[in-house]
Write an enzyme that holds these catalytic residues in place. Sequence first.
Site, PDB file in Angstrom:
ATOM      1  N   GLY A  26      61.097 -28.883 -37.331  1.00  0.00           N
ATOM      2  CA  GLY A  26      62.384 -28.207 -37.552  1.00  0.00           C
ATOM      3  C   GLY A  26      63.296 -28.493 -38.549  1.00  0.00           C
ATOM      4  N   ALA A  27      62.581 -29.062 -39.575  1.00  0.00           N
ATOM      5  CA  ALA A  27      63.384 -29.644 -40.650  1.00  0.00           C
ATOM      6  C   ALA A  27      63.966 -28.523 -41.626  1.00  0.00           C
ATOM      7  CB  ALA A  27      62.336 -30.691 -41.511  1.00  0.00           C
ATOM      8  N   GLY A  32      67.717 -30.767 -37.800  1.00  0.00           N
ATOM      9  CA  GLY A  32      66.604 -31.235 -38.503  1.00  0.00           C
ATOM     10  C   GLY A  32      66.642 -31.353 -40.019  1.00  0.00           C
ATOM     11  N   SER A 155      70.347 -33.945 -24.974  1.00  0.00           N
ATOM     12  CA  SER A 155      71.324 -33.037 -24.989  1.00  0.00           C
ATOM     13  C   SER A 155      72.152 -33.419 -23.608  1.00  0.00           C
ATOM     14  CB  SER A 155      70.853 -31.467 -24.753  1.00  0.00           C
ATOM     15  OG  SER A 155      72.182 -30.831 -24.477  1.00  0.00           O
ATOM     16  N   TYR A 180      67.184 -23.685 -21.009  1.00  0.00           N
ATOM     17  CA  TYR A 180      67.565 -24.703 -21.962  1.00  0.00           C
ATOM     18  C   TYR A 180      67.854 -26.182 -21.401  1.00  0.00           C
ATOM     19  CZ  TYR A 180      69.771 -27.056 -25.658  1.00  0.00           C
ATOM     20  OH  TYR A 180      70.316 -28.054 -26.668  1.00  0.00           O
TER      21      TYR A 180
END
Length: 320
Positions: A26-27, A32, A155, A180
Amino acid sequence: MSVDATPTTSSGAGGGAPRKRIVVTGANAGLGYFVSEQLAAMGIRVVLACRDLGRAERAADSIRTRVPNADLEIVVADLADLSSLEEASAAIVAGGPVDGLVANAGVVGSRKRQKTRDGFELQFGTNHLGHFALISHLLPALTESEAGRIVHLGSISHRWARLDLDDPMLVSGYHSYRAYSRSKLAVMSFGFELDRRLRASGSRVRSIVAHPGFALENLTEKRPGIVRRRWLPAPAVGFLRTFSQGKDQGARPLSYAATAPEVQSGEYWGPDGWFQLTGAPALVKAKKHARATKTAARLWNLSSRLTRVQPVIESSPARR
């Protein structure tokens, strides 16, 4: 314990030691992207593992405007598609040694229950199962590294979540936030369980969990084409800064966990401020249920069955 927000590491420039090579999923956006920019600024060779090639290329261009000598690669990897991860892993390993993985990519919120290509609930399937599969594929290469390291993106939402492994996909009673928070708890539970198994095997690979605090796009440094900030009146921005920070600052604990020599396997890193919402990277505490061994073992077995792969843990070469 808190530390300077800018970690340091050796660079391969100027004929020194070879550059470390770290994969960031996810860069192309958010945390990311900034992890990748920060690692590149430290002289690390960064593999941008992204779902979309065009976005990855824009991210690489943006990084190079700030880090002219950035050493970057791009690999297409879709965490919501297990076959994509198998191909991406092969490409990553073929590209050279793998010294680290920042397992960052993920889905944050989905109002309606959606599925991955393999039929898993989107958030659990992407955030946890996708990375479980990717780590399974890359672990042999990480084991060969002198000091392989895996950083799992946790998280603060794990505090209020509990895993229901009888209904991990929330088939009965879907709610976006519940999906989530459970997916992130699964990520953390797996990260700590992986640490326990790595230690038991005598492996040098470190499994670390880190989180960004409360990081918002609107407080993030400008990056044209990468950061999408909505207009807010100045008083609202000032208010947000009292309990939140930008993605650029939220990325600091992840970058630190990925590189700092003193970071140990099994640790949990995050911001050092009030309620771990903002601040410099620090060693922080996770809730006890995130380290529950029986639940973690069940999650491991379930994940292996669903993805049809699992991390094969061996001792590092020097210890065999």
